[in-house]
Motif scaffolding. Structure first.
Motif, short mmCIF file in Angstrom:
data_model
loop_
_atom_site.label_atom_id
_atom_site.label_comp_id
_atom_site.label_asym_id
_atom_site.label_seq_id
_atom_site.Cartn_x
_atom_site.Cartn_y
_atom_site.Cartn_z
N PHE A 5 0.83 -1.20 0.00
CA PHE A 5 0.00 0.00 0.00
C PHE A 5 0.87 1.26 0.00
CE2 PHE A 5 -2.66 -3.14 2.38
CZ PHE A 5 -3.65 -3.28 1.42
N ALA B 198 -6.05 2.84 -0.86
CA ALA B 198 -6.01 1.38 -0.98
C ALA B 198 -7.30 0.83 -1.60
CB ALA B 198 -5.78 0.74 0.39
N PRO C 227 -2.40 -2.94 7.95
CA PRO C 227 -2.27 -3.32 6.53
C PRO C 227 -2.69 -4.76 6.23
CG PRO C 227 -0.37 -2.06 7.23
CD PRO C 227 -1.16 -2.32 8.47
N SER D 164 -5.61 -5.64 3.66
CA SER D 164 -5.29 -6.51 2.52
C SER D 164 -6.28 -7.66 2.39
CB SER D 164 -3.86 -7.05 2.67
OG SER D 164 -3.52 -7.89 1.59
#
Length: 451
Positions: free
Chosen positions: A3, A157, A199, A203
């Protein structure tokens, strides 16, 4: 999944120092420290070595003490072990999880003086502070903090970078967003509140086509990691850290939200929790918010040692910490919050989210309350008090957080009357679009990171 992270720009600024300092990136577990540093190393250097002190053998650790006075041999051994050719002024050496081996951190002073390579250290402060009693902290070390992904990073993102640019433009011009885009921004904000900014969680949320159950599973793994880390700390105050960690959701669900020490363990008091707060704050698991006793003075100069609020570092983690898996799924908690229909604990989540966003933007957190003796109640309650940190022209910026669309501004108006000369701008953060009423700027929560 890699990201875009804002900290990358800070890494580039540091690199321009040409090796005059090492860089220490501090942050809670799983905020993405190792990932961003490796990405930076691949993009900006001809070669790099990553030494993970959580995994390397004792033999390699021994090199750092045996050859601390013979750097030529140390570098030769590292190049052969990792199969990487280091090039002078073109290579980076990464000390990952450096808190696991303080001797390497102490050696940084001499490595920087040697000048051949650049050095980045990463570590969660869970152990750094406890493991530096017998070493000299290098003055040639610059420290920066890394937080979970902020709302702007989350939007990027999710493929919505144009929306973040539009939000910034509206904030600077002090105008509301177009209605449809405001609703879209609020929808994204609710997703961010539910998923959080870790993250790995973001994800899996994207890869699973927005499956909250999958995201919740990863969040619980992270919460378990935090608990395991707590169990490794000094036994002298371990039980108090666990006790406070476990009741964080309960504290935040109350109106006052501040920590009442006697309610954690019967008969306990503030002084017993000094190391507890030190550990939780420095581990960056919580964002600490202290009461300021006199708003006429910069908050840092008169912060209370006993009136403290503790917000969780990541609101997505707080949600999973507050509800067990069955409660979340059976009561469709994610769905209710996403549809803006959950009243229970919504204020807790919103306020924690604002604390998270302010902290990520570099603000230290303070709050203010005033008890009216005649009325026997608080007549002023300011959720957050920001400062311009000026000694000559000190200004403060009071913030009230409103999770509902109906609310009063009595407390903020009273605060304006008493401390008007010291106030820069007054803000209300609410779910509605941007507006200005009686010199109070009312902004939607997705603009918080721009304050």
């Amino acid at each position: 999944m890699i990201f875009k992270r804002k900290i990358y720009e800070k890494l580039l600024e540091w690199k321009n120092l040409n090796g005059r300092e090492a860089l220490l990136i501090e942050g809670a577990r799983r905020v993405g420290k190792s990932t961003i540093v490796q990405e930076f190393a691949k993009n900006e250097y001809e070669s790099f070595i990553l030494i993970d002190f959580a995994r390397i053998s004792n033999e390699v650790k021994d090199y750092f003490t045996r050859f601390s006075n013979n750097l030529d041999t140390l570098f030769m051994l590292l190049q052969n072990i990792y199969g990487v050719e280091l090039k002078e002024r073109k290579s980076l050496i990464i000390f990952d999880e450096v808190q696991r081996f303080p001797a390497a951190r102490e050696l940084v002073k001499y490595l920087v003086a040697d000048g051949r390579y650049d050095y980045i250290e990463t570590g969660s402060l869970i152990s750094i502070k406890e493991n530096v009693k017998d070493i000299v902290i290098p003055s040639e070390e610059r420290a920066i903090k890394m937080y979970p992904m902020d709302f702007e990073e989350f939007c990027i993102a999710m493929g919505d970078k144009p929306l973040t640019i539009y939000i910034q433009d509206c904030f600077l011009k002090n105008i509301p967003l177009e209605r449809g885009l405001h609703e879209k921004a609020m929808q994204l904000l609710r997703e961010y509140m539910l998923v959080g900014g870790m993250p790995q969680v973001v994800s899996i949320y994207i890869e699973s086509h927005k499956n909250f159950g999958e995201a919740d599973r990863i969040k619980r793994n992270i919460l378990n990691l935090y608990r395991e880390d707590i169990m490794k700390i000094n036994a002298r105050y371990r039980s108090r850290v666990i006790a406070l960690y476990d009741i964080l959701p309960a504290l935040l669900s109350k109106h006052e939200k501040r920590v009442v020490f006697g309610n954690i363990i019967n008969g306990s008091f503030a002084e017993q929790y000094a190391e507890t707060f030190f550990w939780l704050t420095d581990s960056m698991i919580v964002n600490e918010c202290r009461k300021t006793d006199d708003p006429n003075i910069a908050p840092a100069l008169n912060a209370s040692e006993t009136y403290i609020k503790c917000y969780m570092c990541d609101t997505g983690l707080l949600l999973s910490h507050a509800f067990n898996e069955n409660e979340i799924m059976e009561n469709e908690v994610y769905k209710q919050i996403l549809m803006d229909k959950l009243s229970l604990n919504e204020g807790m989540l919103y306020e924690n989210l604002i604390a998270q966003m302010l902290t990520a933007n570099g603000h230290k957190l303070y709050f203010y309350t005033h008890y009216n003796e005649e009325k026997h109640r608080n007549d002023m309650e300011i959720d957050f008090l920001l400062s311009n940190n000026s000694k000559l022209k000190y200004k403060m910026f009071p913030i009230e957080v409103k999770s509902g669309k109906r609310y009063t501004t009595k407390s903020l108006s009273r605060f304006k009357e008493v401390y008007g000369k010291r106030i820069g701008n007054c803000y209300i953060i609410h779910p509605k679009n941007l507006s200005v009423k009686d010199d109070i700027i009312c902004i939607p929560p997705y603009m918080t990171g721009l304050l």
